[in-house]
Design an enzyme around this catalytic site. Structure first.
Site, PDB file in Angstrom:
ATOM      1  N   LYS A  54      25.164  26.720  36.503  1.00 45.66           N
ATOM      2  CA  LYS A  54      25.414  25.313  36.827  1.00 45.66           C
ATOM      3  C   LYS A  54      24.814  24.933  38.169  1.00 45.66           C
ATOM      4  O   LYS A  54      24.579  23.764  38.449  1.00 45.66           O
ATOM      5  CB  LYS A  54      26.929  25.082  36.839  1.00 45.66           C
ATOM      6  CG  LYS A  54      27.378  23.672  37.150  1.00 45.66           C
ATOM      7  CD  LYS A  54      28.906  23.607  37.204  1.00 45.66           C
ATOM      8  CE  LYS A  54      29.399  22.227  37.583  1.00 45.66           C
ATOM      9  NZ  LYS A  54      30.891  22.182  37.647  1.00 45.66           N
ATOM     10  N   ASP A  64      26.259  24.053  32.527  1.00 46.05           N
ATOM     11  CA  ASP A  64      27.651  24.307  32.887  1.00 46.05           C
ATOM     12  C   ASP A  64      28.317  25.022  31.716  1.00 46.05           C
ATOM     13  O   ASP A  64      28.229  24.564  30.568  1.00 46.05           O
ATOM     14  CB  ASP A  64      28.336  22.962  33.153  1.00 46.05           C
ATOM     15  CG  ASP A  64      29.779  23.088  33.618  1.00 46.05           C
ATOM     16  OD1 ASP A  64      30.364  24.184  33.499  1.00 46.05           O
ATOM     17  OD2 ASP A  64      30.329  22.065  34.080  1.00 46.05           O
ATOM     18  N   ALA A  78      29.597  33.991  35.416  1.00 47.05           N
ATOM     19  CA  ALA A  78      29.840  32.691  36.038  1.00 47.05           C
ATOM     20  C   ALA A  78      31.322  32.542  36.372  1.00 47.05           C
ATOM     21  O   ALA A  78      32.180  32.677  35.496  1.00 47.05           O
ATOM     22  CB  ALA A  78      29.402  31.569  35.100  1.00 47.05           C
ATOM     23  N   THR A 134      37.329  41.290  38.048  1.00 44.38           N
ATOM     24  CA  THR A 134      37.589  41.784  39.398  1.00 44.38           C
ATOM     25  C   THR A 134      38.810  42.688  39.426  1.00 44.38           C
ATOM     26  O   THR A 134      39.704  42.568  38.566  1.00 44.38           O
ATOM     27  CB  THR A 134      37.819  40.599  40.355  1.00 44.38           C
ATOM     28  OG1 THR A 134      38.272  41.071  41.616  1.00 44.38           O
ATOM     29  CG2 THR A 134      38.882  39.656  39.809  1.00 44.38           C
ATOM     30  N   ASP A 135      38.890  43.560  40.418  1.00 42.06           N
ATOM     31  CA  ASP A 135      40.086  44.385  40.577  1.00 42.06           C
ATOM     32  C   ASP A 135      41.267  43.576  41.112  1.00 42.06           C
ATOM     33  O   ASP A 135      42.410  44.042  41.092  1.00 42.06           O
ATOM     34  CB  ASP A 135      39.810  45.592  41.479  1.00 42.06           C
ATOM     35  CG  ASP A 135      39.398  45.227  42.900  1.00 42.06           C
ATOM     36  OD1 ASP A 135      39.225  44.017  43.196  1.00 42.06           O
ATOM     37  OD2 ASP A 135      39.228  46.153  43.714  1.00 42.06           O
ATOM     38  N   GLU A 136      41.013  42.354  41.559  1.00 38.92           N
ATOM     39  CA  GLU A 136      42.098  41.544  42.118  1.00 38.92           C
ATOM     40  C   GLU A 136      43.120  41.120  41.066  1.00 38.92           C
ATOM     41  O   GLU A 136      44.217  40.694  41.406  1.00 38.92           O
ATOM     42  CB  GLU A 136      41.534  40.325  42.850  1.00 38.92           C
ATOM     43  CG  GLU A 136      40.702  40.705  44.060  1.00 38.92           C
ATOM     44  CD  GLU A 136      40.323  39.534  44.932  1.00 38.92           C
ATOM     45  OE1 GLU A 136      41.179  38.643  45.135  1.00 38.92           O
ATOM     46  OE2 GLU A 136      39.182  39.504  45.417  1.00 38.92           O
ATOM     47  N   TYR A 154      42.766  32.325  42.481  1.00 36.62           N
ATOM     48  CA  TYR A 154      41.534  32.931  41.975  1.00 36.62           C
ATOM     49  C   TYR A 154      41.823  34.098  41.048  1.00 36.62           C
ATOM     50  O   TYR A 154      41.356  34.141  39.906  1.00 36.62           O
ATOM     51  CB  TYR A 154      40.659  33.401  43.137  1.00 36.62           C
ATOM     52  CG  TYR A 154      39.644  34.444  42.729  1.00 36.62           C
ATOM     53  CD1 TYR A 154      38.662  34.148  41.773  1.00 36.62           C
ATOM     54  CD2 TYR A 154      39.676  35.730  43.268  1.00 36.62           C
ATOM     55  CE1 TYR A 154      37.736  35.110  41.380  1.00 36.62           C
ATOM     56  CE2 TYR A 154      38.754  36.691  42.881  1.00 36.62           C
ATOM     57  CZ  TYR A 154      37.793  36.376  41.937  1.00 36.62           C
ATOM     58  OH  TYR A 154      36.891  37.327  41.533  1.00 36.62           O
ATOM     59  N   ALA A 200      44.539  34.951  39.533  1.00 38.28           N
ATOM     60  CA  ALA A 200      45.291  34.534  38.354  1.00 38.28           C
ATOM     61  C   ALA A 200      44.361  33.929  37.305  1.00 38.28           C
ATOM     62  O   ALA A 200      44.524  34.156  36.097  1.00 38.28           O
ATOM     63  CB  ALA A 200      46.370  33.534  38.747  1.00 38.28           C
ATOM     64  N   LYS A 242      41.181  34.656  36.924  1.00 38.03           N
ATOM     65  CA  LYS A 242      40.389  35.752  36.354  1.00 38.03           C
ATOM     66  C   LYS A 242      41.241  36.585  35.391  1.00 38.03           C
ATOM     67  O   LYS A 242      40.748  37.045  34.348  1.00 38.03           O
ATOM     68  CB  LYS A 242      39.814  36.631  37.459  1.00 38.03           C
ATOM     69  CG  LYS A 242      38.707  35.976  38.260  1.00 38.03           C
ATOM     70  CD  LYS A 242      37.485  35.637  37.406  1.00 38.03           C
ATOM     71  CE  LYS A 242      36.726  36.883  36.972  1.00 38.03           C
ATOM     72  NZ  LYS A 242      35.461  36.541  36.257  1.00 38.03           N
ATOM     73  N   ARG A 287      39.973  47.605  51.300  1.00 44.64           N
ATOM     74  CA  ARG A 287      39.171  47.275  50.134  1.00 44.64           C
ATOM     75  C   ARG A 287      38.234  48.432  49.813  1.00 44.64           C
ATOM     76  O   ARG A 287      37.849  49.204  50.702  1.00 44.64           O
ATOM     77  CB  ARG A 287      38.335  45.995  50.389  1.00 44.64           C
ATOM     78  CG  ARG A 287      39.165  44.753  50.713  1.00 44.64           C
ATOM     79  CD  ARG A 287      40.011  44.319  49.523  1.00 44.64           C
ATOM     80  NE  ARG A 287      40.795  43.113  49.791  1.00 44.64           N
ATOM     81  CZ  ARG A 287      42.076  43.105  50.133  1.00 44.64           C
ATOM     82  NH1 ARG A 287      42.728  44.256  50.295  1.00 44.64           N
ATOM     83  NH2 ARG A 287      42.720  41.972  50.317  1.00 44.64           N
ATOM     84  N   GLY A 340      49.681  35.169  50.683  1.00 41.09           N
ATOM     85  CA  GLY A 340      49.569  36.064  49.540  1.00 41.09           C
ATOM     86  C   GLY A 340      48.473  37.104  49.648  1.00 41.09           C
ATOM     87  O   GLY A 340      47.972  37.595  48.631  1.00 41.09           O
TER      88      GLY A 340
END
Length: 356
Positions: free
Chosen positions: A33, A58, A81, A133-135, A159, A161, A163, A223, A295
């Site tokens: 996009k 997009d 994306a 992601t590992d998050e 973010y 959440a 993912k 990290r 957080g």
């Protein structure tokens, strides 16, 4: 093989495309996009290659996705994306819900419809690789704990959440429709062409200008740092050799506290750029501790034994070799950095004829 890569003008996506064009015989369709983080200048080395095509689309635009898939007939989709900056997700979560959740849903449905039109061999070959992601796992308690592919999800930010939600959608499409998906979850990436709002490039560029180096809290957040070109190799391994339905965690085996990373950057700059801004004897003098963000997860660490065992991938760069390459790249590519910082990369989209 022809691979459609979403988010290919981003940091990790552009590394994946450069890897494919430079090291394989495959073709790439880059669907992006071009938000603020999309920079086609990161693809200058492949933009004239006949195996590379760019489509400004997009992923929330179903009609445009259908047209791209029908016209290019890819053998696989690598979905990178995403809105990915935690601080931005705290300040304005709506874009993260739209792109990461609705966009992933829209892409899944477009790809599934396309997959259903393929012949038996095409359906057998096709893969949808979702890059996460590992998050999504939240943070770790014990100093020896590691995220595995079976770790429970406990996202902490808008973010992560979003993912996590997209991961669940991908697994549901596999289970419900037998759609051939794979998922990978990676640790923190760093390396060339990283957008300057992220920790490592921000610290490098601020230090060179004699600006403060803001570190959240005491900087004790841990990290696992993964060099982006190692990540690109892993992602290509997964989409070409991975098993449908599997999840692969990708880590760099380089756990560092944020303050350790900042100090390492300062020490390298002391060595490589001895002429400092006025009034500075060592770059570490620029470090300032600021209020921690809401957080903020304390520790991430990846168990990457599965991808090593099943696909034979291991990172080639240590933190020491990778961070030195990264600092040297930013020192040698000041024009790229300047164009990102002053916004001119957006005003003259390379190869699109677009003026913003």
């Amino acid at each position: 093989m022809k691979i459609l890569v979403t988010g290919g003008a981003g940091f990790i996506g552009s590394a994946v495309i450069r890897h494919i064009i430079h090291n394989t015989g495959d073709s790439v369709v880059n669907v992006d996009k071009l938000t603020y983080a999309g920079n086609l200048e990161s693809l200058a080395s492949v933009s004239d290659d006949s195996r590379y095509t760019f489509e400004k689309v997009d992923i929330c635009d179903r009609k445009a996705l259908d047209e791209v898939l029908e016209r290019h007939q890819p053998d696989s989709v690598m979905h990178l994306a995403a809105e990915s900056h935690v601080d931005r997700s705290i300040d304005g979560p709506a874009a993260f819900m739209e792109t990461n959740i609705i966009g992933t849903y829209t892409l899944l449905e477009a790809a599934r419809q396309y997959w259903n039109t393929l012949d038996a061999n095409g359906r057998q070959v096709f893969r949808f690789h979702h890059v996460s992601t590992d998050e999504v796992y939240g943070d770790l308690e014990g100093p020896e704990d590691l995220f595995t592919e079976s770790s429970p999800y406990a996202p902490s930010s808008p973010y992560s959440a979003s993912k996590a939600s997209s991961d669940h959608l991908v697994r549901a499409w596999l289970r419900t429709y037998d759609f051939p998906t794979l998922i990978s979850n990676c640790s923190n990436n760093y390396g060339p062409y990283h957008f300057p709002e992220k920790l490592i490039p921000l610290m490098i560029l601020n230090a060179l200008e004699g600006k403060p180096l803001p570190v959240y809290g005491e900087g004790t957040q841990v990290r696992d740092w993964l060099y982006v070109e190692d990540h690109a190799r892993a992602l290509y391994k997964i989409v070409t050799e991975g098993k449908v339905g599997e999840t692969y965690n990708i880590g760099g085996h380089n756990e560092k506290q944020n303050i350790e990373v900042v100090h390492a950057l300062c020490d390298l700059l002391d060595e490589l750029v001895p002429e400092k801004p006025e009034g500075i004897n060592r770059y570490r003098e620029l470090v300032v501790h600021v209020q921690d963000r809401p957080g903020h997860d304390l520790r991430y660490a990846i168990d990457a034994s599965k991808i090593q065992r099943d696909l034979g991938w291991t990172p080639e760069e240590t933190f020491e070799t990778g961070i030195r390459k990264t600092v040297q790249w930013y020192l040698e590519n000041s024009e790229w950095c300047q164009r990102v910082q002053d916004g001119s990369y957006r005003r003259e989209r390379l190869g699109t004829g677009e003026s913003i």
